[in-house]
Design a protein around this motif. Sequence first.
Motif, mmCIF file in Angstrom:
data_model
loop_
_atom_site.group_PDB
_atom_site.id
_atom_site.type_symbol
_atom_site.label_atom_id
_atom_site.label_comp_id
_atom_site.label_asym_id
_atom_site.label_seq_id
_atom_site.Cartn_x
_atom_site.Cartn_y
_atom_site.Cartn_z
ATOM 1 N N GLU A 19 28.874 -36.142 20.510
ATOM 2 C CA GLU A 19 27.450 -36.277 20.188
ATOM 3 C C GLU A 19 26.594 -36.071 21.437
ATOM 4 O O GLU A 19 25.620 -35.313 21.424
ATOM 5 N N LYS A 32 23.948 -33.072 22.327
ATOM 6 C CA LYS A 32 22.524 -33.343 22.576
ATOM 7 C C LYS A 32 22.111 -32.783 23.933
ATOM 8 O O LYS A 32 21.065 -32.143 24.055
ATOM 9 N N GLU A 68 26.241 -36.701 13.937
ATOM 10 C CA GLU A 68 25.528 -37.751 14.685
ATOM 11 C C GLU A 68 24.411 -37.142 15.532
ATOM 12 O O GLU A 68 23.299 -37.662 15.571
ATOM 13 N N ASP A 113 21.613 -36.174 13.232
ATOM 14 C CA ASP A 113 20.890 -37.359 12.750
ATOM 15 C C ASP A 113 19.979 -37.932 13.833
ATOM 16 O O ASP A 113 18.817 -38.235 13.588
ATOM 17 N N ARG A 114 20.521 -38.074 15.033
ATOM 18 C CA ARG A 114 19.764 -38.726 16.105
ATOM 19 C C ARG A 114 18.662 -37.843 16.666
ATOM 20 O O ARG A 114 17.639 -38.335 17.118
#
Length: 164
Positions: free
Chosen positions: A65, A69, A123, A126-127
């Motif tokens: 994740e 990012k 993830e 989503d974040r």
Amino acid sequence: MVTEIQSTTQTLYDQDYYLWLRTTINQLRAGQFSSVDLDNLTEELENMGRSEKRAVKSLLIRLFEHLLKLTYWDVERERNEGHWKGEIRTFRREIKDQLKDSPSLKPYILEIFDTCYQEGRAEASDRSKLPIDKFPIALIGSLEQILDENWFPEYNHNHHGKAD
């Protein structure tokens, strides 16, 4: 007598886990094997193995994740780069520590690697509130690469990491 001891340790297990644990350790050290609550001890040992697997799976998902990012979420990179790199370093260290303590977990990690990557993609999506297709479907690196403290995925300029 043995049934009485097992009944006492079973009750102890249900009422005071820490005391049961200390008692069991003392019984094993003293060689009092017939007094050991084998049913609960066996279950606890099995749970420890499951716990190790869950922990390494969670760390791997979080590592993916944060790598995603850092690599694809342009808008937040400047503000969050230091935090994300710190998290990446921590997750890498913790996975390496798990593998050092339990080398037999490596085949398990390889078994769940693809699934953890896909969960890490979800993830990250989503974040970041970015569509999941902003993050590549194909794995971004091998296990050796993602655990290498100096390795980061190459930025692909076809994925801009900006909300549409």
